[in-house]
Design an enzyme around this catalytic site. Structure first.
Site, PDB file in Angstrom:
ATOM      1  CG  HIS A 252      57.522  25.313 -33.536  1.00 44.05           C
ATOM      2  ND1 HIS A 252      58.223  25.676 -33.352  1.00 44.05           N
ATOM      3  CD2 HIS A 252      56.932  25.574 -34.135  1.00 44.05           C
ATOM      4  CE1 HIS A 252      57.983  27.193 -33.711  1.00 44.05           C
ATOM      5  NE2 HIS A 252      56.389  26.699 -33.940  1.00 44.05           N
TER       6      HIS A 252
ATOM      7  CG  HIS B 201      60.843  25.299 -24.964  1.00 49.13           C
ATOM      8  ND1 HIS B 201      59.611  24.950 -26.039  1.00 49.13           N
ATOM      9  CD2 HIS B 201      61.713  26.067 -25.729  1.00 49.13           C
ATOM     10  CE1 HIS B 201      59.708  24.586 -27.688  1.00 49.13           C
ATOM     11  NE2 HIS B 201      61.210  25.502 -26.936  1.00 49.13           N
TER      12      HIS B 201
ATOM     13  CG  HIS C 253      56.356  27.912 -28.060  1.00 51.23           C
ATOM     14  ND1 HIS C 253      56.016  27.150 -29.242  1.00 51.23           N
ATOM     15  CD2 HIS C 253      57.161  27.305 -28.793  1.00 51.23           C
ATOM     16  CE1 HIS C 253      56.551  26.536 -30.496  1.00 51.23           C
ATOM     17  NE2 HIS C 253      57.770  26.474 -29.724  1.00 51.23           N
TER      18      HIS C 253
ATOM     19  CE  LYS D  63      59.840  22.202 -30.742  1.00 60.79           C
ATOM     20  NZ  LYS D  63      60.748  22.840 -30.198  1.00 60.79           N
TER      21      LYS D  63
ATOM     22  CG  ASP E 129      60.588  29.221 -27.247  1.00 53.26           C
ATOM     23  OD1 ASP E 129      61.761  28.445 -26.950  1.00 53.26           O
ATOM     24  OD2 ASP E 129      60.043  29.810 -28.629  1.00 53.26           O
TER      25      ASP E 129
ATOM     26  CG  HIS F 122      65.878  27.525 -27.893  1.00 53.77           C
ATOM     27  ND1 HIS F 122      65.612  26.696 -28.692  1.00 53.77           N
ATOM     28  CD2 HIS F 122      64.174  28.269 -27.520  1.00 53.77           C
ATOM     29  CE1 HIS F 122      65.000  26.493 -29.184  1.00 53.77           C
ATOM     30  NE2 HIS F 122      63.796  27.280 -28.575  1.00 53.77           N
TER      31      HIS F 122
HETATM   32  O1  DOR Z   1      60.848  32.312 -31.624  1.00 47.00           O
HETATM   33  C1  DOR Z   1      61.632  31.468 -31.606  1.00 47.00           C
HETATM   34  N1  DOR Z   1      62.751  31.022 -31.030  1.00 47.00           N
HETATM   35  N2  DOR Z   1      60.685  30.392 -31.635  1.00 47.00           N
HETATM   36  C2  DOR Z   1      61.355  28.681 -31.848  1.00 47.00           C
HETATM   37  O2  DOR Z   1      60.925  27.709 -31.847  1.00 47.00           O
HETATM   38  C3  DOR Z   1      62.608  28.511 -32.035  1.00 47.00           C
HETATM   39  C4  DOR Z   1      62.985  29.827 -31.010  1.00 47.00           C
HETATM   40  C5  DOR Z   1      65.046  30.196 -31.711  1.00 47.00           C
HETATM   41  O3  DOR Z   1      65.389  29.275 -31.498  1.00 47.00           O
HETATM   42  O4  DOR Z   1      65.493  31.103 -32.102  1.00 47.00           O
HETATM   43 ZN    ZN Z   2      61.952  26.846 -28.802  1.00 45.71          ZN
END
Ligand code: DOR
Ligand code: ZN
Length: 336
Positions: A133, A13, A168, A96, A242, A15
């Site tokens: 989520h 997980h 998470h 997702k 995450d 980004h």
């Molecule tokens: O804290 C977070 N940031 N939680 C999420 O679910 C998305 C993520 C983000 O994309 O910045």
């Molecule tokens: Zn995330």
């Protein structure tokens, strides 16, 4: 303290963005010891189809990502069973679901997850993982994850063969729910930061925007439940960082973004936490076996070595504040 040689991590997980933050996010993956990642689709514009996911994967590789990328698509009210079947054919491994407005780029999220029942049916048929989520929009943030668990229960009972990852997790309630579930199709990811911080580290005597994420870190008892389930070695719980980079001015602002950038020192941070909790023997299974097994993947063949050494996390990584900035860690990492 000794050297620990283990398989490189699966970060299931993460980004990686699709903008100026991507270069730091991509570079961070190897530094933090991962050799395979599941990239989240909440980019702008979002990854909504198999074709979008393939384009995004190829773009990330062209930007220098040199690890295996597992593709996801974002589920919205416009997702159809046909989109799922095509995405699976093109190799997307997960869809997702973001509840409406609960985090970064979730304005196209769902108020009621069961609105997507026909989509879940298709995912079950093609064996695509549902990545959740798990928070209910509009519920007080400290209770939003617990409030989601009845929805998860409904999804599990209506689609017993649909593999679901509750992402998470932050609460003892979520830990207990997954532990008690009779389903072999349910698992949960746990981040690095939720094994380290509580709400007091976000809004204690000072406000710390770089510790702000969603779901927000909870109470000491919740942190303890997360640590203890990892210590137990239960294979339904595995690592997903995450890691979610945001530019400094987007974090330090009147209306700051949720997200913690943990991937640059992912395994170094986890090794320090596991070692302090006296559970280093559990680390490799948590980061490099349980998740691969759940996703039906071969385990990574590349290896890393975590070496005891005290060092200070830099204040910036690629212009972004990394998790644990300015703090001492107990392990450094070498690729073998
Ligand atoms: O804290 C977070 N940031 N939680 C999420 O679910 C998305 C993520 C983000 O994309 O910045
Ligand atoms: Zn995330």
């Amino acid at each position: 303290m000794r050297d620990w040689v283990m398989r490189a991590a699966d970060d299931l997980h993460v980004h990686l963005r699709d903008d100026v933050r991507s270069s730091a996010a991509i570079q961070a993956i190897r530094l933090g010891g991962s050799s395979r990642v599941l990239a989240m689709p909440n980019t702008q514009p979002a990854i909504l189809s198999g074709a979008d996911a393939v384009k995004y994967r190829d773009w990330l590789h062209r930007q220098g990502l040199d690890v295996e990328l597992l593709m996801t698509i974002k589920l919205t009210a416009d997702t159809t069973p046909e989109i799922i079947i095509e995405a699976a054919r093109l190799g997307a491994v997960a869809g997702k679901l973001y509840p409406l407005g609960v985090t970064t780029n979730s304005e196209d999220g769902l108020q009621d997850p069961m609105f997507l029942a026909p989509v879940f049916e298709a995912m079950q048929q093609v064996d695509m993982v549902l990545s959740l989520h798990g928070e209910v929009p509009g519920v007080f943030v400290m209770d939003a994850e617990s409030a989601f668990l009845p929805h998860l229960d409904e999804i599990n009972s209506c689609f017993p063969n649909l593999r679901v990852v509750l992402e998470h997790i932050t609460t003892k309630d979520a830990v207990d729910f997954v532990k008690k579930s009779a389903s072999s199709c349910l698992a949960a990811t746990i981040t690095d930061h939720h094994l380290e911080i509580t709400l007091s580290d976000v809004v204690g005597s000072r406000i710390r925007p770089h510790h702000f994420c969603m779901p927000v870190a909870k109470r000491p008892d919740d942190l303890k439940a997360l640590i203890e389930v990892v210590r137990s070695g239960d294979p339904r719980f595995f690592s997903g960082s995450d890691s979610a980079p945001h530019l400094i001015h987007d974090k330090q602002s009147d209306c700051g973004c949720a997200g913690i950038f943990s991937s640059p020192y992912h395994m170094q941070v986890l090794a320090s936490i596991f070692s302090r909790c006296d559970m280093m023997p559990r680390l490799e299974a948590f980061t490099s076996q349980h998740g691969a097994n759940f996703y039906g993947l071969d385990v990574n063949s590349q290896q890393i070595c975590l070496k005891p050494k005290s060092w200070k996390v830099p204040d910036r990584f690629g212009g972004i504040v990394p998790f644990m900035a300015g703090k001492m860690l107990d392990y450094e990492l070498e690729w073998l």
